[in-house]
Design a protein around this motif. Structure first.
Motif, short mmCIF file in Angstrom:
data_model
loop_
_atom_site.label_atom_id
_atom_site.label_comp_id
_atom_site.label_asym_id
_atom_site.label_seq_id
_atom_site.Cartn_x
_atom_site.Cartn_y
_atom_site.Cartn_z
N THR A 34 53.01 53.79 116.82
CA THR A 34 52.22 52.58 116.62
C THR A 34 52.60 51.49 117.61
O THR A 34 51.84 50.54 117.82
CB THR A 34 52.37 52.04 115.19
OG1 THR A 34 53.74 51.67 114.95
CG2 THR A 34 51.98 53.10 114.17
N THR A 75 46.97 55.49 100.38
CA THR A 75 47.05 55.34 101.82
C THR A 75 47.91 56.47 102.40
O THR A 75 48.63 57.16 101.68
CB THR A 75 47.69 53.99 102.21
OG1 THR A 75 49.00 53.91 101.65
CG2 THR A 75 46.85 52.84 101.72
N HIS A 130 50.83 57.82 105.26
CA HIS A 130 52.03 57.34 105.95
C HIS A 130 52.46 58.36 106.98
O HIS A 130 52.42 59.57 106.73
CB HIS A 130 53.18 57.13 104.96
CG HIS A 130 54.49 56.85 105.65
ND1 HIS A 130 54.82 55.61 106.12
CD2 HIS A 130 55.51 57.67 106.00
CE1 HIS A 130 56.00 55.67 106.71
NE2 HIS A 130 56.44 56.91 106.64
N GLU A 183 47.91 53.30 110.82
CA GLU A 183 47.52 51.93 110.48
C GLU A 183 46.01 51.77 110.45
O GLU A 183 45.45 51.18 109.51
CB GLU A 183 48.14 50.96 111.48
CG GLU A 183 47.90 49.50 111.14
CD GLU A 183 48.62 48.56 112.09
OE1 GLU A 183 48.30 47.35 112.08
OE2 GLU A 183 49.50 49.03 112.84
N THR A 184 45.32 52.29 111.46
CA THR A 184 43.87 52.15 111.49
C THR A 184 43.21 52.99 110.39
O THR A 184 42.18 52.58 109.84
CB THR A 184 43.32 52.58 112.86
OG1 THR A 184 43.78 53.91 113.17
CG2 THR A 184 43.82 51.64 113.95
N ASN A 227 44.41 53.51 107.42
CA ASN A 227 44.55 52.76 106.17
C ASN A 227 43.64 51.55 106.14
O ASN A 227 43.10 51.19 105.08
CB ASN A 227 46.01 52.34 105.99
CG ASN A 227 46.92 53.52 105.69
OD1 ASN A 227 46.48 54.53 105.16
ND2 ASN A 227 48.19 53.40 106.03
N GLU A 228 43.44 50.92 107.28
CA GLU A 228 42.50 49.80 107.34
C GLU A 228 41.08 50.28 107.03
O GLU A 228 40.34 49.62 106.29
CB GLU A 228 42.54 49.16 108.72
CG GLU A 228 43.82 48.38 109.00
CD GLU A 228 43.88 47.88 110.43
OE1 GLU A 228 42.94 48.17 111.19
OE2 GLU A 228 44.87 47.21 110.78
N ASP A 283 52.01 53.82 101.90
CA ASP A 283 52.61 53.43 103.16
C ASP A 283 53.47 52.17 102.99
O ASP A 283 54.61 52.11 103.46
CB ASP A 283 51.51 53.18 104.20
CG ASP A 283 52.07 52.87 105.57
OD1 ASP A 283 52.90 53.65 106.07
OD2 ASP A 283 51.67 51.84 106.15
#
Length: 646
Positions: free
Chosen positions: A54, A562, A564, A571-572, A574-575, A593
């Protein structure tokens, strides 16, 4: 990853402003200024990606920067030797390559094996294959054959980074022969450069055509599909050896040289920041674009002095660049070993500190290797370095000599024993396989209709009328259906402990696109509360999530977890997940996460699946999410009783 001199000691030895053959031998300590700085940028990008994807999602493209530099330097050296002597001493060339590559490699491989054995035996799964690949420079093809996934592997590969070394070594073996044939057959310099560029484009096209977006490792590891950077570098060397010096004698180059440098820097920087392994564009043009941008930077740097060359030739950049090979070799095994020794999940200061420790160990190991192993062999050769070492050992005294010999012998025997006794599967794989078998048996038993007494009516597992009535009270295990992938499989026992008689339908490698069908099969028998845990291997699929939630309907409680993982898309993903479920009053996100942030010991050796303790945290996160949803819909607080660890 190469730093070359004609004598094999590193760096190209000629006037940095020209690639034409020098009339007299150049001093062996002269380099092409700036290229060490480019190597430094490349290795920093790769290390940043492996420390945490990330932080620099496209950092793996640093390997392609190395490829371009290597292709350029190797071709330049071969062309100069042929122009100076009329031929190329292939045996001498390959000997210099061995002196450059083998010393550090022969130190890293056994060191990594022994350190892994001391920390986590799961790191040794497949190690015999990996060592064989390392010593024969066939790692890329052996890993392709083994089905290894470079980007989303659920079992760690201790020597995964050696795939690129294998590709380079195969290039060193084949390209000199091909180049000699090319120079003999094709007389025009432009045509030679064009032929090399055509090979680069052919490799890029092959990568694009053979790409499986869900499993890009084959085209990423393949020598045939990932020779683009090497051949772009070779094409640049051939063009720069032409009378027009890659067209840098033109007025256009005089006017736009700085613009070319700026555009190349912005292009390469943008790709390092924005490209990632989940985008097909990365493999269908992105790697080629990164290679071309690197070639432009190489041209700007070597063609004449300038601000960019001065910046890249600062002492710090040269220091890192000269050790870039060792840094590349050491960093990945160190990251894995430190990750097992200090298992802290991302999300806090402790995690950053563990990454910093891994970086510090990497730099120290690479520097020691450079000073005491690589440099002596490059300068003296294998025989000379061994002789010098023997003289030092004799001068140190008999006792010290015996200690050193004893340590080396013990390490050799221990390494052999570790290779022979290495496990075939990780503990994670064994746990998931056992849990999947148990879930399959439970599903089969549930699916087998019971024989009711004569005249009696079988009782359905769930009443359609009961399922149709919305209830927002905290659900019991008998009221929960859970669907998911290997994450849910790994948490099976803990989920059953927190939610007795929960019904779990989970299997490894499932993806969101399967979820609507799994839910739909239950029909009216679907329980009033549902857990959805997908996306670990194949990412978030917004359309599939919408279809799944539509299939479940608005009258059932739904918890969506979410994902992990130390990969760039987490990250994207989960968004996207949060965005998809927004506005659905019966759905709540269980943030697995976030629950892991700055925790220790919650994950298996793969850094993805929950350990025994982690499975309890996973289940507690699901329970807390149901409580939150119940409070939101009923307005009544839910008191969760502490559940002791078994």
């Amino acid at each position: 990853m190469d730093s070359l001199r004609p004598d094999g000691s590193g760096g190209v030895t000629t006037d940095p402003g020209t690639v034409a053959p020098a009339p007299a031998p150049a001093r062996p300590d002269r380099r092409l200024p700036g290229l060490d700085g480019l190597r430094a940028l490349a290795v920093v990008a790769v290390i940043a990606f492996h420390l945490d994807p990330t932080w620099l999602p496209g950092g793996f493209l640093g390997v392609d920067v190395f490829f371009v530099i290597s292709g350029f330097l190797i071709t330049t050296l071969l062309l100069r030797e042929r122009a100076r002597t009329g031929t190329v001493d292939l045996r001498g060339f390959w000997t210099r390559r061995a002196r450059r590559l083998l010393p550090a490699l022969l130190l890293v491989v056994p060191s990594a094996v022994l350190l892994a054995r001391l920390t986590e035996s799961d790191l040794l799964v497949g190690i015999e294959r990996q060592v064989a690949g390392a010593l024969t420079f066939t790692s890329n093809w052996l890993e392709i054959g083994a089905g290894t996934d470079y980007f989303a592997a659920t079992s760690p590969t201790l020597l995964a980074n050696l795939w690129s070394l294998a590709v380079e070594e195969q290039f060193y073996l084949l390209w000199p022969l091909a180049l000699l044939a090319l120079v003999r057959v094709v007389r025009r310099p432009d045509a030679r450069a064009g032929a090399a560029l055509a090979l680069a484009l052919a490799s890029a096209l092959l990568m694009a055509l053979r790409l499986d977006p869900g499993h890009p490792t084959r085209v990423y590891y393949g020598t045939d599909t990932h020779a683009t950077g090497l051949m772009v570098g070779a094409a640049l060397a051939l063009a720069l050896a032409a009378p027009h010096r890659a067209w840098t004698t033109s007025s256009f180059w005089e006017r736009h040289r700085r613009t070319v440098a700026a555009v190349a820097l912005l292009t390469l920087g943008g790709l390092l920041v924005l490209a990632d392994e989940q985008s097909a564009l990365t493999f269908r043009g992105g790697i080629l674009l990164a290679s071309l941008a690197t070639a432009a930077l190489v041209l700007v740097v070597v063609e004449r002095p300038g601000r960019l060359r001065a910046l890249l030739d600062l002492p710090a950049a040269r220091w890192v660049g000269s050790r870039s090979y060792g840094l590349y070799l050491w960093h990945w095994p160190v990251v894995l070993v430190v990750g097992q020794d200090l298992p802290v999940a991302p999300g806090g200061l402790d995690y950053v500190l563990t990454r910093g420790w891994a970086l510090l160990v990497t730099v120290a190991a690479a520097d020691l290797s450079y000073r005491f192993v690589e440099t002596p062999v490059r300068r003296l050769g294998f025989g000379g370095a061994l002789a010098a070492g023997a003289r030092r050992l004799r001068s140190a005294g008999t006792r010290r000599a015996r200690i050193v010999v004893g340590v080396l012998t013990t390490a050799s025997v221990a390494t052999a024993l570790v290779l022979v006794t290495a496990p075939d599967r990780t503990a994670t794989e064994e746990l998931i396989e056992a849990n999947e078998a148990a879930l399959a048996r439970a599903a089969a038993a549930t699916a087998t209709p019971s024989v009711a007494p004569s005249g009696a009516t079988p009782t359905p597992s769930a009443s359609p009328s009961a399922a149709a009535k919305a209830s927002w009270a905290m659900p019991a295990g008998t009221e929960i259906d859970a669907f998911g992938d290997s994450m849910l499989v790994g948490a099976k026992q803990a989920m059953e402990y927190y939610f007795p008689k929960v019904r779990i339908d989970a299997r490894s490698n499932r993806r969101w696109s399967e979820a609507p069908g799994l839910v739909g099969k239950r029909g009216d028998g679907l329980r009033r509360a549902v857990v959805l845990a997908f996306g670990t291997n194949f990412g978030t699929d917004a359309k599939a999530i919408d279809r799944t939630l539509d299939e479940i309907g608005p009258d059932r409680m739904v918890v969506v977890l979410t994902v992990h993982g130390r990969y760039a898309r987490a990250e994207t993903d989960n968004e996207t997940l949060r965005e998809v479920v927004k506005g659905r009053a019966n759905v709540v996100v269980a943030d697995w996460d976030a629950a892991l942030a700055d925790t220790s010991g919650m994950l298996q050796s793969d850094g993805i699946h929950p350990s025994i303790r982690g499975a309890h945290l996973y289940s507690a996160t699901v329970r807390a999410a149901f409580a939150k949803l119940s409070e939101q819909r009923t307005g009544k607080p839910v008191r969760l009783k502490p559940i002791p660890l078994p």
